[in-house]
Design an enzyme around this catalytic site. Structure first.
Site, short mmCIF file in Angstrom:
data_model
loop_
_atom_site.label_atom_id
_atom_site.label_comp_id
_atom_site.label_asym_id
_atom_site.label_seq_id
_atom_site.Cartn_x
_atom_site.Cartn_y
_atom_site.Cartn_z
CG ASN A 32 9.72 -2.45 -9.03
OD1 ASN A 32 9.24 -3.49 -9.45
ND2 ASN A 32 10.75 -2.43 -8.20
CG ASP A 56 10.60 0.39 -5.48
OD1 ASP A 56 10.20 -0.11 -4.41
OD2 ASP A 56 11.61 0.00 -6.10
CE1 TYR A 143 8.99 -14.06 -1.82
CE2 TYR A 143 8.93 -16.23 -0.82
CZ TYR A 143 8.34 -15.26 -1.60
OH TYR A 143 7.09 -15.49 -2.16
CB THR A 173 0.50 -20.31 -7.56
OG1 THR A 173 -0.06 -20.56 -6.27
CG2 THR A 173 -0.61 -20.08 -8.56
P1 NAD Z 1 6.15 -12.07 -9.83
O1 NAD Z 1 7.61 -11.89 -9.61
O2 NAD Z 1 5.67 -12.42 -11.19
O3 NAD Z 1 5.34 -10.79 -9.37
C1 NAD Z 1 5.82 -9.85 -8.44
C2 NAD Z 1 5.52 -8.47 -8.99
O4 NAD Z 1 5.94 -7.49 -8.01
C3 NAD Z 1 6.29 -8.17 -10.28
O5 NAD Z 1 5.41 -7.57 -11.20
C4 NAD Z 1 7.36 -7.19 -9.83
O6 NAD Z 1 7.79 -6.32 -10.85
C5 NAD Z 1 6.67 -6.47 -8.69
N1 NAD Z 1 7.60 -5.89 -7.73
C6 NAD Z 1 8.69 -6.47 -7.16
N2 NAD Z 1 9.29 -5.60 -6.34
C7 NAD Z 1 8.56 -4.45 -6.37
C8 NAD Z 1 8.69 -3.19 -5.75
N3 NAD Z 1 9.70 -2.93 -4.91
N4 NAD Z 1 7.76 -2.22 -6.04
C9 NAD Z 1 6.76 -2.47 -6.91
N5 NAD Z 1 6.59 -3.66 -7.54
C10 NAD Z 1 7.48 -4.63 -7.27
O7 NAD Z 1 5.68 -13.18 -8.77
P2 NAD Z 1 4.24 -13.82 -8.50
O8 NAD Z 1 4.39 -15.28 -8.54
O9 NAD Z 1 3.21 -13.15 -9.33
O10 NAD Z 1 4.03 -13.41 -6.98
C11 NAD Z 1 3.15 -12.38 -6.57
C12 NAD Z 1 3.09 -12.34 -5.04
O11 NAD Z 1 2.59 -13.59 -4.55
C13 NAD Z 1 4.44 -12.13 -4.38
O12 NAD Z 1 4.28 -11.27 -3.26
C14 NAD Z 1 4.84 -13.50 -3.92
O13 NAD Z 1 5.67 -13.46 -2.79
C15 NAD Z 1 3.49 -14.12 -3.61
N6 NAD Z 1 3.56 -15.59 -3.72
C16 NAD Z 1 3.60 -16.21 -4.94
C17 NAD Z 1 3.71 -17.59 -5.01
C18 NAD Z 1 3.74 -18.32 -6.31
O14 NAD Z 1 3.95 -19.54 -6.29
N7 NAD Z 1 3.52 -17.71 -7.45
C19 NAD Z 1 3.80 -18.34 -3.82
C20 NAD Z 1 3.78 -17.67 -2.61
C21 NAD Z 1 3.65 -16.29 -2.56
#
Ligand code: NAD
Ligand code: UDP
Length: 311
Positions: A32, A56, A143, A173
């Site tokens: 989204n 979404d 969260y 990460t």
């Molecule tokens: P990010 O915010 O860059 O990516 C999240 C993506 O989800 C974004 O592109 C956003 O637009 C999309 N999104 C959010 N809400 C949405 C919705 N309602 N419908 C459709 N799309 C939606 O974050 P990231 O670091 O790439 O994280 C990706 C996943 O990995 C997440 O689920 C996060 O919880 C998990 N995670 C990441 C880390 C980290 O350190 N990067 C650690 C633990 C977990």
């Protein structure tokens, strides 16, 4: 295979889409664009095996796919706290919609869970058997508890409906394509240092995190999805632990040594220590991270120099 990546235009999602295309799969990227960006996947759009859908995950969706990686959810505290109720909906309804789809089309579905399910841990390092210490009514709860409920749903759909699931718990990460205003510590420190601003150290900087470089993480996600030994949960992260002050010092040194470090108040409920026990990942997917924090920071600083236009 045809593979759906929710949150595919985000930081991790865009690297995952890229990797899956390299592996000759067809990729449907659903996002989204809340914290994701079209630019993150722009270079993939000329590939006929890549498709972007703006949608979404709170609303149901259909797709004929073999695999689903469910990554949709803002991951940075400033973004997930911007609209906490929406964050819970994204985790919970997003999980239900992915699991419902997986059940209908008999796809395997992987949940990107998080080390935040351990909260402010009383067990160190954290093995998958640790049940966590989460404040259910705090600012981070939208969260943490959203992700915990998503895990519950994954295991209930698995037990009740035989949905083929995998659950990974991702620890901090970092890497190229984090947003410059993302708010997470690695991007904040690098962008502040490159812009000649003060580096904002929350608290005394004695709290620890363990930082995994994005390429290591993506390799693990792909391996967990394709292994048959366990549905999880499996911790994925780098077990090298650093204080946040040590991280600040490294960033100062690597960006020319000019930046000042200033202390700001520690956010409420900020976990004191975090380090994954990755014994299970080592055993099941024969994986451990190969990129050190020094190497990963160099790559990430180079990315931000380039994207911010700083020589
Ligand atoms: P990010 O915010 O860059 O990516 C999240 C993506 O989800 C974004 O592109 C956003 O637009 C999309 N999104 C959010 N809400 C949405 C919705 N309602 N419908 C459709 N799309 C939606 O974050 P990231 O670091 O790439 O994280 C990706 C996943 O990995 C997440 O689920 C996060 O919880 C998990 N995670 C990441 C880390 C980290 O350190 N990067 C650690 C633990 C977990
Ligand atoms: N942090 C900091 N300065 C910042 C951003 C974060 O000192 O500008 C600290 C934060 O308080 C936490 C750690 O860095 O202790 C990691 O924060 P981040 O938001 O990246 O991840 P999380 O707390 O979700 O692990």
């Amino acid at each position: 295979m045809r593979i759906l990546v929710t949150g595919g235009a985000g930081f991790l999602g865009s690297h995952l889409c890229e990797r899956l295309l390299q592996d000759d799969h067809e990729v449907v990227c659903l996002d989204n664009l809340f914290t994701g960006r079209r630019q993150n996947v722009m270079h993939l759009t000329s590939n006929p095996r890549f498709e972007f859908i703006r949608h979404d995950v709170v609303d149901p969706f259909k797709a004929e796919v073999d695999r689903i990686f469910n990554l949709a959810c803002p991951a940075s505290p400033i973004h997930y706290q911007f609209n906490p109720i929406k964050t819970v909906k994204t985790s919970v309804m997003g999980a239900i919609n992915c699991l419902g789809l997986a059940k209908r089309v008999k796809a395997r579905v992987l949940q990107a869970s998080t080390s935040e399910v351990y909260g402010d841990p009383e067990v160190h390092p954290q093995p998958e058997t640790y049940r966590g210490n989460v404040n259910p009514i705090g600012l981070r709860a939208c969260y943490d508890e959203g992700k915990r409920c998503a895990e519950t749903l994954f295991f209930d759909y698995h037990r009740e409906n035989e949905v083929d699931v995998r659950v990974v718990r991702i620890f901090n990460t970092y890497g190229p394509r984090m947003l410059p205003d993302d708010g997470r510590v690695v991007s904040n420190f690098i962008v502040q240092a490159l812009n000649g601003e003060d580096i904002t150290l929350y608290g005394d900087g004695a709290q620890t995190r363990s930082f995994c470089y994005v390429t290591d993480l993506i390799e693990a996600l792909v391996r967990v999805m394709e292994q048959e030994e366990t549905v999880g949960p499996i911790n994925i992260g780098n077990p090298d632990e650093f204080t946040i002050r040590e991280l600040a010092e490294k960033v100062v040194e690597k960006t020319g040594g000019q930046a000042n470090v200033v202390q700001k108040p520690l956010p409420f409920d900020d976990p004191q220590r975090r380090r994954p026990d990755i014994s299970l990942a080592k055993k099941v997917i024969d994986w451990e991270p190969s990129v050190s924090l020094d190497e990963g920071l160099d790559q990430t600083i180079a990315f931000f120099r380039d994207s911010l236009g700083i020589a």
